[in-house]
Design an enzyme around this catalytic site. Structure first.
Site, short mmCIF file in Angstrom:
data_model
loop_
_atom_site.label_atom_id
_atom_site.label_comp_id
_atom_site.label_asym_id
_atom_site.label_seq_id
_atom_site.Cartn_x
_atom_site.Cartn_y
_atom_site.Cartn_z
N LYS A 9 0.83 -1.21 0.00
CA LYS A 9 0.00 0.00 0.00
C LYS A 9 0.87 1.27 0.00
O LYS A 9 2.07 1.21 0.28
CB LYS A 9 -0.89 -0.03 1.24
CG LYS A 9 -1.87 -1.20 1.29
CD LYS A 9 -2.76 -1.10 2.53
CE LYS A 9 -3.79 -2.22 2.56
NZ LYS A 9 -4.75 -2.02 3.68
N TYR A 49 -12.68 -3.23 -2.43
CA TYR A 49 -13.16 -3.08 -1.06
C TYR A 49 -14.69 -3.01 -1.03
O TYR A 49 -15.27 -2.25 -0.23
CB TYR A 49 -12.53 -1.85 -0.40
CG TYR A 49 -11.07 -2.04 -0.01
CD1 TYR A 49 -10.63 -3.20 0.62
CD2 TYR A 49 -10.13 -1.05 -0.25
CE1 TYR A 49 -9.30 -3.37 0.99
CE2 TYR A 49 -8.79 -1.21 0.10
CZ TYR A 49 -8.38 -2.37 0.73
OH TYR A 49 -7.07 -2.54 1.09
N PHE A 57 -15.60 5.05 7.02
CA PHE A 57 -14.18 5.31 6.77
C PHE A 57 -13.76 5.07 5.32
O PHE A 57 -12.61 5.31 4.97
CB PHE A 57 -13.30 4.49 7.73
CG PHE A 57 -13.49 2.99 7.62
CD1 PHE A 57 -12.88 2.27 6.61
CD2 PHE A 57 -14.27 2.31 8.56
CE1 PHE A 57 -13.03 0.88 6.52
CE2 PHE A 57 -14.44 0.93 8.47
CZ PHE A 57 -13.82 0.22 7.44
N ARG A 85 -1.30 -14.38 5.01
CA ARG A 85 -2.15 -13.70 6.00
C ARG A 85 -1.49 -13.75 7.39
O ARG A 85 -1.54 -12.79 8.15
CB ARG A 85 -3.54 -14.36 6.09
CG ARG A 85 -4.45 -14.06 4.93
CD ARG A 85 -4.97 -12.64 4.89
NE ARG A 85 -5.96 -12.35 5.89
CZ ARG A 85 -6.72 -11.25 5.88
NH1 ARG A 85 -6.60 -10.35 4.92
NH2 ARG A 85 -7.58 -11.04 6.83
N THR A 91 -5.49 -6.64 11.29
CA THR A 91 -5.70 -5.42 10.50
C THR A 91 -5.06 -4.17 11.12
O THR A 91 -4.42 -3.39 10.42
CB THR A 91 -7.22 -5.20 10.31
OG1 THR A 91 -7.78 -6.39 9.74
CG2 THR A 91 -7.49 -4.02 9.40
N ARG A 102 2.58 -6.10 9.74
CA ARG A 102 1.86 -4.95 10.31
C ARG A 102 2.31 -4.68 11.74
O ARG A 102 2.45 -3.53 12.15
CB ARG A 102 0.35 -5.21 10.25
CG ARG A 102 -0.22 -5.08 8.84
CD ARG A 102 -1.63 -5.62 8.76
NE ARG A 102 -2.30 -5.32 7.51
CZ ARG A 102 -3.45 -5.87 7.14
NH1 ARG A 102 -4.05 -6.75 7.93
NH2 ARG A 102 -4.00 -5.55 5.98
N ASN A 112 -1.89 0.47 6.83
CA ASN A 112 -1.31 -0.73 7.44
C ASN A 112 -0.47 -1.58 6.47
O ASN A 112 -0.43 -2.80 6.55
CB ASN A 112 -2.41 -1.57 8.11
CG ASN A 112 -3.50 -1.96 7.14
OD1 ASN A 112 -3.41 -1.64 5.96
ND2 ASN A 112 -4.51 -2.66 7.61
N HIS A 115 -1.93 -5.35 1.77
CA HIS A 115 -3.17 -6.10 1.59
C HIS A 115 -2.80 -7.53 1.23
O HIS A 115 -1.88 -7.75 0.43
CB HIS A 115 -4.04 -5.53 0.46
CG HIS A 115 -5.09 -6.49 0.01
ND1 HIS A 115 -6.30 -6.62 0.67
CD2 HIS A 115 -5.11 -7.43 -0.98
CE1 HIS A 115 -7.01 -7.58 0.09
NE2 HIS A 115 -6.31 -8.09 -0.92
N GLU A 126 -8.96 -11.72 -7.05
CA GLU A 126 -8.09 -10.55 -6.90
C GLU A 126 -6.91 -10.59 -7.86
O GLU A 126 -6.48 -9.56 -8.38
CB GLU A 126 -7.63 -10.42 -5.44
CG GLU A 126 -8.80 -10.08 -4.51
CD GLU A 126 -8.41 -9.97 -3.04
OE1 GLU A 126 -7.24 -10.26 -2.69
OE2 GLU A 126 -9.29 -9.59 -2.24
N1 UDP Z 1 -9.76 -0.43 7.27
C1 UDP Z 1 -9.88 0.80 7.88
N2 UDP Z 1 -10.63 0.91 9.02
C2 UDP Z 1 -11.26 -0.16 9.58
C3 UDP Z 1 -11.15 -1.42 8.93
C4 UDP Z 1 -10.38 -1.53 7.79
O1 UDP Z 1 -9.33 1.80 7.39
O2 UDP Z 1 -11.94 -0.02 10.62
C5 UDP Z 1 -8.93 -0.56 6.05
C6 UDP Z 1 -7.55 -1.17 6.33
O3 UDP Z 1 -6.60 -0.53 5.48
C7 UDP Z 1 -7.76 -2.62 5.96
C8 UDP Z 1 -8.70 -2.49 4.77
O4 UDP Z 1 -9.57 -1.41 5.12
O5 UDP Z 1 -6.53 -3.26 5.64
C9 UDP Z 1 -9.50 -3.74 4.46
O6 UDP Z 1 -10.21 -4.12 5.60
P1 UDP Z 1 -10.35 -5.66 6.01
O7 UDP Z 1 -11.36 -5.74 7.10
O8 UDP Z 1 -10.58 -6.47 4.78
O9 UDP Z 1 -8.93 -5.96 6.68
P2 UDP Z 1 -7.63 -6.78 6.14
O10 UDP Z 1 -8.14 -7.97 5.39
O11 UDP Z 1 -6.83 -5.84 5.28
O12 UDP Z 1 -6.88 -7.15 7.39
MG MG Z 2 -9.54 -8.02 3.82
#
Ligand code: UDP
Ligand code: MG
Length: 153
Positions: A9, A49, A57, A85, A91, A102, A112, A115, A126
């Site tokens: 990112k 997303y 957000f 993962r 996250t 992270r 963070n 992805h 994807e």
């Molecule tokens: N995100 C955010 N606020 C939140 C949750 C998610 O800004 O409360 C952003 C964050 O960059 C995250 C992305 O949205 O990596 C995708 O969210 P997801 O729940 O899919 O988390 P990930 O799979 O990336 O851990």
């Molecule tokens: Mg995700």
């Protein structure tokens, strides 16, 4: 072998952490089978997303994801989705375990660093979203027999 999709990112690109993150993924033994820099736009982010488009957000998240180009990677390995993962961590960077990407490199729940696809089904979708078929290279490294045992392959 299973494939997964990673995006480095803007929080990774801008902070000069591309090498650090690629190094961790490579050293683990994930095979890089596609890698390029791209500029994301609103259209692809609304698709990528889709599960978050209605969250308050989302505008901040989308702006953050467009702030610089990102590096898209396709990685290959046994159980690659789960392995990446785990390396990625949870996250929110402030809560992610030390030792994870992270947990070691981020202080944010949004900015963070990385992805990573969350299931083999989503990984397939994807990879197609970010790579054309001819941008994926299905080679095997010479060290394969030292990366896995014979009965794992
Ligand atoms: N995100 C955010 N606020 C939140 C949750 C998610 O800004 O409360 C952003 C964050 O960059 C995250 C992305 O949205 O990596 C995708 O969210 P997801 O729940 O899919 O988390 P990930 O799979 O990336 O851990
Ligand atoms: Mg995700």
């Amino acid at each position: 072998m299973e494939k997964t999709l990673v995006l480095l990112k803007p929080s990774c690109v801008d902070r000069g952490l591309i090498g650090e993150v690629v190094n961790r993924l490579e050293k683990k033994g994930l095979i890089i089978c596609g890698m390029k820099m791209i500029q994301l736009d609103e259209k692809i982010l609304r698709e990528h997303y889709a599960h978050l488009v209605d969250r308050p957000f989302f505008p901040v998240l989308a702006a953050g994801m467009m702030a610089t180009p990102v590096v898209a990677m396709c990685l290959k390995g046994l159980d690659a989705v789960e392995v990446v993962r785990k390396l990625t961590g949870s996250t929110n960077g402030r809560k992610a375990d030390p030792g994870t990407i992270r947990g070691d490199l981020s202080m944010s729940g949004s900015q963070n660093i990385i992805h990573a696809s969350d299931s083999p089904e989503n990984a397939e979708i994807e990879i197609k979203r970010f790579f054309r078929p001819e941008e994926i290279f299905d080679y095997m490294p010479a060290y394969l027999k030292f990366l896995y045992s014979e009965d794992e392959l």
